[in-house]
Motif scaffolding. Structure first.
Motif: not given
Length: 91
Positions: A54-57, A75-77
């Motif tokens: 879900h876009g977390y790194e 997170g993406p944000s």
């Protein structure tokens, strides 16, 4: 991020961070750099992969992520989280 994990049938609890600061007598005194969450050791890798999908790194070296008590993700944000599977490094 909680709803992402819950949608994947992963039980999760917030340990500290903005979500629990409201429970402090003076929330503004609760320093925050990230949000700590905990899942069971059995669901730890599922939670990790769900967040990654879900876009977390992941941050840092994660060659031993299965054995560590937590892993740090962005997170993406831009929100930083620490995903834990137990509280103490003595376990």
């Amino acid at each position: 991020m909680i709803s992402i994990l819950q949608a994947a049938s992963i039980s999760v609890a917030v340990l500290k961070g903005a979500a629990v600061a409201m429970n402090y007598p003076h929330p503004e005194y609760r320093s925050m750099g990230d949000i700590d969450i905990i899942v069971s050791k059995e669901q730890y890798m599922d939670a990790y992969h769900t967040l990654i999908n879900h876009g977390y790194e992941a941050e840092g070296d994660h060659s031993l992520k299965v054995f560590r008590r937590h892993i740090r993700l962005s997170g993406p944000s831009g929100i930083k989280i620490e995903l834990h599977h137990h509280f103490s490094s003595s376990l």
